[in-house]
Enzyme design. Sequence first.
Site, PDB file in Angstrom:
ATOM      1  N   GLU A  35      76.753 -30.194  65.001  1.00  0.00           N
ATOM      2  CA  GLU A  35      75.387 -30.708  65.048  1.00  0.00           C
ATOM      3  C   GLU A  35      74.679 -29.355  65.610  1.00  0.00           C
ATOM      4  O   GLU A  35      74.938 -29.143  66.627  1.00  0.00           O
ATOM      5  CB  GLU A  35      74.805 -31.851  65.598  1.00  0.00           C
ATOM      6  CG  GLU A  35      73.300 -32.013  65.795  1.00  0.00           C
ATOM      7  CD  GLU A  35      72.638 -31.823  64.242  1.00  0.00           C
ATOM      8  OE1 GLU A  35      71.656 -31.209  64.197  1.00  0.00           O
ATOM      9  OE2 GLU A  35      73.328 -32.620  63.427  1.00  0.00           O
ATOM     10  N   ARG A 109      63.983 -43.867  62.174  1.00  0.00           N
ATOM     11  CA  ARG A 109      65.280 -43.109  62.043  1.00  0.00           C
ATOM     12  C   ARG A 109      65.931 -42.762  63.466  1.00  0.00           C
ATOM     13  O   ARG A 109      67.122 -42.818  63.513  1.00  0.00           O
ATOM     14  CB  ARG A 109      64.791 -41.549  61.499  1.00  0.00           C
ATOM     15  CG  ARG A 109      66.094 -40.801  61.219  1.00  0.00           C
ATOM     16  CD  ARG A 109      65.706 -39.664  60.445  1.00  0.00           C
ATOM     17  NE  ARG A 109      66.950 -38.465  60.216  1.00  0.00           N
ATOM     18  CZ  ARG A 109      67.377 -37.684  60.573  1.00  0.00           C
ATOM     19  NH1 ARG A 109      67.027 -37.598  62.089  1.00  0.00           N
ATOM     20  NH2 ARG A 109      68.553 -37.000  60.664  1.00  0.00           N
ATOM     21  N   GLN A 226      51.861 -46.495  52.107  1.00  0.00           N
ATOM     22  CA  GLN A 226      52.564 -47.736  52.611  1.00  0.00           C
ATOM     23  C   GLN A 226      52.479 -47.852  53.989  1.00  0.00           C
ATOM     24  O   GLN A 226      52.636 -47.116  55.092  1.00  0.00           O
ATOM     25  CB  GLN A 226      54.089 -47.279  52.144  1.00  0.00           C
ATOM     26  CG  GLN A 226      54.345 -47.053  50.715  1.00  0.00           C
ATOM     27  CD  GLN A 226      55.863 -46.721  50.388  1.00  0.00           C
ATOM     28  OE1 GLN A 226      56.305 -46.125  51.205  1.00  0.00           O
ATOM     29  NE2 GLN A 226      56.314 -47.145  49.238  1.00  0.00           N
ATOM     30  N   ASP A 310      72.132 -36.739  51.601  1.00  0.00           N
ATOM     31  CA  ASP A 310      71.255 -35.537  51.159  1.00  0.00           C
ATOM     32  C   ASP A 310      71.713 -34.286  50.654  1.00  0.00           C
ATOM     33  O   ASP A 310      71.004 -33.484  49.769  1.00  0.00           O
ATOM     34  CB  ASP A 310      69.933 -35.271  52.096  1.00  0.00           C
ATOM     35  CG  ASP A 310      69.195 -36.346  52.145  1.00  0.00           C
ATOM     36  OD1 ASP A 310      69.388 -37.656  51.384  1.00  0.00           O
ATOM     37  OD2 ASP A 310      68.586 -36.522  53.002  1.00  0.00           O
TER      38      ASP A 310
END
Length: 446
Positions: A35, A109, A226, A310
């Site tokens: 990462e 998240r 939303q 993704d």
Amino acid sequence: MPDPPFRVIVIGAGPTGLYVGRALYEAKIDFIILEKAPPTFRERGNHLLIWPHTARLLHQIGLYDEAKRRSYKLASKRDMLSDGRTLNDYPIWQTLEDSHGYPMMPLQRCELLEILYEGLPNRKEVIKTGAKVTKIEAIDDGVQVHLEDGTVETGSVVIGADGIHGITRTYVKEMALKQNLSPPDNAPAEILTTSHFYSIYAEGPNKFGIESGVFFETRKTGMAIQLGTNTDMLRLIMYKKLPQPLTEQVQYTRQQMEEFAEEFFDMGAAPGVKLGDIWPDVYKDSARLVNQEEGFAGLWHTDRVVLTGDAAVTSSSVNGLGVNCGLHSTALLASELQKVYASSDGNPSAASLEAAFARYQRFRAKELRRIYDYGYMSMRQMTWDSWTDWFIDRFVKPWMPMNKFVNAYAVPMVRNGQILTYVPFKGFEGPVRWRWYPDACADHKS
């Protein structure tokens, strides 16, 4: 000279990368996760909806209870016009829970990242942060990953969970051109990654006592909101069409975010509450304005490098399915990898790996294209992108029996959710049976 031990290098420690790690841990396959940033679960990030089939994936690896504890009850969806009038109200989330036995779970998240991070038993040994990848290189019987600090990680396979702009997808695309590689037969065509809309993700206190358990969705031409709440907090997303489509990444300023939000101030976000009432109390330091990227990779793999999440397919957040799709793709990929690893005494050949990756793409790409296309359509209908979209959203949908829509689209999608085939597990059941079960429960397959 003996062959080196089989080892997987995972690039990216987002939700998909951390789930890859747990899946490999369960398969007893050696791995490392690279990462480029420090631990990312400390950042607030996007709002997520964990759909019932993904709650089942978390249940299989022992993380469902913690996810449910951090979440709140979501039962219905209310479509509204910008003046606050209700257009439609239907218990889609409760219907799905009744059908499958698992609830819809809203999470931040950062919360999902922390759950997955804490749920990886060997996390301190296998996650390497500050590890920016500069080059991926194929070698005899393996692959090398070069890092910015000059170190090199050597492995048998690279799994790219580093997003649509990550180095892994670039590598696969370059190898496809260099080696004349083709997608599996009948694979969906590539869609160039493009942004047609951009959005603000924000949260703040629920000062107006907005009803919890309802997912509010307000629309007008070119714009939508939303919003969901629990007793104390509200989370919202504002959507707006870009002046022109963009293919590059854009970093927006705080001032641009404020100007974007002001255009929504007169829109109703919940009954009796306008966006302008909410915005002053929103946590601006964690709010962010980002493009809504949509794209579909044509080829997902070489013989030793494969994409997931993704990095393979990215869609807008309109249906809250992005992270769900990434985790289910990864469950299928991990199951295929474990199968060839176990059947070769821990030393699969490049040919068997490539065949496994091709099976993964062949099966999963067809599923994802249907979900992608529906999300693409939903975004345009919600924002009245054309006269046809306005007419369908404004007049056709309110007269449609919503149970027929849920049973025709949402229930089959949830039922078809993937599972790690090699991890014994007996989860919750509803009247709609799951399509896939672990191999130890093969007698349940239908």
